[in-house]
Scaffold this active site. Structure first.
Site, PDB file in Angstrom:
ATOM      1  N   GLU A  42       0.820  -1.215   0.000  1.00 60.16           N
ATOM      2  CA  GLU A  42       0.000   0.000   0.000  1.00 60.16           C
ATOM      3  C   GLU A  42       0.853   1.263   0.000  1.00 60.16           C
ATOM      4  OE1 GLU A  42      -3.206   0.087  -1.175  1.00 60.16           O
ATOM      5  OE2 GLU A  42      -3.503  -1.406   0.393  1.00 60.16           O
ATOM      6  N   HIS A  43       0.413   2.230  -0.802  1.00 55.46           N
ATOM      7  CA  HIS A  43       1.097   3.524  -0.965  1.00 55.46           C
ATOM      8  C   HIS A  43       2.512   3.344  -1.522  1.00 55.46           C
ATOM      9  CE1 HIS A  43      -1.843   6.337   0.768  1.00 55.46           C
ATOM     10  NE2 HIS A  43      -2.194   5.313   1.527  1.00 55.46           N
ATOM     11  N   ASP A  51       2.852   2.538  -5.075  1.00 51.09           N
ATOM     12  CA  ASP A  51       2.852   2.773  -6.520  1.00 51.09           C
ATOM     13  C   ASP A  51       3.529   4.092  -6.875  1.00 51.09           C
ATOM     14  OD1 ASP A  51       0.632   3.989  -5.260  1.00 51.09           O
ATOM     15  OD2 ASP A  51      -0.496   4.070  -7.121  1.00 51.09           O
ATOM     16  N   ALA A  64     -15.724   3.206  -0.599  1.00 49.53           N
ATOM     17  CA  ALA A  64     -15.289   2.045   0.182  1.00 49.53           C
ATOM     18  C   ALA A  64     -13.828   1.701  -0.040  1.00 49.53           C
ATOM     19  CB  ALA A  64     -16.163   0.835  -0.153  1.00 49.53           C
ATOM     20  N   SER A 119     -13.838   2.308  -6.997  1.00 49.08           N
ATOM     21  CA  SER A 119     -15.052   2.530  -7.781  1.00 49.08           C
ATOM     22  C   SER A 119     -14.806   3.537  -8.900  1.00 49.08           C
ATOM     23  CB  SER A 119     -16.190   3.001  -6.875  1.00 49.08           C
ATOM     24  OG  SER A 119     -15.850   4.213  -6.209  1.00 49.08           O
ATOM     25  N   SER A 120     -13.952   4.528  -8.667  1.00 52.29           N
ATOM     26  CA  SER A 120     -13.693   5.522  -9.710  1.00 52.29           C
ATOM     27  C   SER A 120     -12.929   4.898 -10.872  1.00 52.29           C
ATOM     28  CB  SER A 120     -12.925   6.713  -9.137  1.00 52.29           C
ATOM     29  OG  SER A 120     -11.683   6.319  -8.597  1.00 52.29           O
ATOM     30  N   ASP A 165      -4.607   1.587  -9.418  1.00 54.79           N
ATOM     31  CA  ASP A 165      -6.019   1.202  -9.483  1.00 54.79           C
ATOM     32  C   ASP A 165      -6.436   0.849 -10.902  1.00 54.79           C
ATOM     33  OD1 ASP A 165      -6.006   1.772  -6.821  1.00 54.79           O
ATOM     34  OD2 ASP A 165      -7.362   3.493  -6.922  1.00 54.79           O
TER      35      ASP A 165
END
Length: 372
Positions: A33-34, A36, A116, A120-121, A165
């Site tokens: 996580e964090h 990229d 969440a 989703s974006s 993402d």
């Protein structure tokens, strides 16, 4: 069945059939996580839950947008320089793909929960990009689709995200995790079929990449990389961390450096099918995100602690943080026990009831119904 429902909804909204329907999944990051935007590796999977976009061309240079999740019907110029709300993701990707020369009727059925932390974006951008391109007779490569979706989010929406993402959403495959390495712009698939199940816990605490805290972490990391004289902060090494004088910066960099190490160990654990070892790395990742990177929150911590107490092999927040979702690696037969324990812990803490989703690794973005 879902595709037919989406096509029927489009017909009711616009009085004609769509020419193209595409879908793209939500995603979770198993670990990394964090990393990229710091040149480190990540290990995401696609989720069964998906966003669907149906499209038919217009000839008047207008975009007419409706959503099954919103009562509003929006109409804007296809080359509009500034559009707010969820429509910005659609308008942005259409422009980034160079398809703003005509118009489109667009219906969105976004089944990836909003806010969440499940991308989703990115799911909306990539499903919309695929559907619009197909309806326009264009055939962008998957790499071009990812790049257009990133430009839409960075330049049009104004969220300073990396490409993790969108890469995850486009290149995911059922039964596999994706090793994303931004250093070389590469990604590869590795089998991901753990014993038991991966449980996704939606804490109902909404998060947003457009917020100031996410951008602040990026600025801190960029400044630290410049101070240490490295192009990729994830490769700085443990000794470099201790050379940083500011204690807050030191903690941030410590997370980045140790998380990169954990990703390598996690890949070894996956290859060896060492799920207990993988679970321990998940939990260590959460502690680092909570204590060093400081992107967790009360809801995420309650979810992780309750899942571990109920027998999960490992648990961690996933996504950008400041809300969103956690994941738990649960042994076979303990799914209901972990769900009940997390729900009870939220009630005891006075928090809204969480939601739960299936974390089975699933396929990436695809044209469901095309012109051909």
């Amino acid at each position: 069945m879902v595709v037919e429902t989406v096509m029927s909804s489009f017909s009711r909204a616009f009085g004609r059939d769509p020419e193209s329907v595409a879908s793209a999944p939500g995603r979770v990051n198993l670990i990394g996580e964090h990393l990229d935007y710091n040149g480190g590796r990540s290990l995401p999977i696609g989720l069964p839950v998906r966003t669907y976009v149906a499209v038919a061309p217009r000839t008047d240079g207008r975009l007419v947008l409706v959503s099954e999740q919103s009562p509003d019907r929006m109409e804007v110029a296809v080359d509009a320089p500034d559009v707010g709300g969820w429509a910005a993701y659609v308008v942005g990707v259409v422009q980034a793909l160079g398809l703003a020369g005509t118009g489109y009727d667009v219906l969105v059925d976004g089944r990836v929960p909003l806010g969440a932390g499940l991308s989703s974006s990115a799911a909306l951008e990539c499903a919309a990009g695929l559907a619009v391109a197909d309806a326009a007779g264009a055939t962008p490569s998957r790499e071009e689709l990812v790049a257009a979706a990133v430009r839409a989010e960075n330049d049009y929406v104004g969220a300073p995200t990396g490409a993790l993402d969108q890469t995850s959403v486009v290149f995911a495959r059922a039964g596999h995790a994706l090793v994303v390495d931004p250093a070389g712009g590469s990604h590869r698939l590795v089998p991901w079929e753990p014993e038991g199940q991966l449980l996704v816990i939606d804490t109902r605490a909404e998060h947003s990449h457009a917020g100031g805290e996410y951008a602040d972490r990026r600025r801190t990391c960029d400044a630290a990389a410049a101070e240490l004289g490295v192009t990729r902060l994830a490769t700085a090494g443990a000794d470099a961390v201790e050379r940083l004088l500011d204690p807050v910066v030191r903690r941030r960099v410590r997370h980045v450096v140790t998380e990169e190490v954990r990703v390598g160990q996690a890949l070894d654990a996956v290859e060896a099918r060492d799920w207990q070892g993988f679970g321990r790395l998940m939990t260590a990742s959460h502690a680092s995100l909570r204590d060093d990177y400081e992107v967790s929150c009360r809801e995420l911590d309650v979810a992780v602690e309750a899942a571990l107490d109920a027998g999960a092999l490992g648990a961690r927040m996933t996504g950008g943080g400041f809300g969103g979702s956690a994941i738990a690696l649960v042994p076979a037969g303990l799914g209901d026990t972990v769900r009940d324990a997390v729900t009870a812990a939220f009630a005891d803490a006075g928090l809204a009831e969480p939601g739960f989703l299936d974390g089975t690794a699933s396929d990436g973005a695809v044209v469901e119904v095309g012109r051909s």
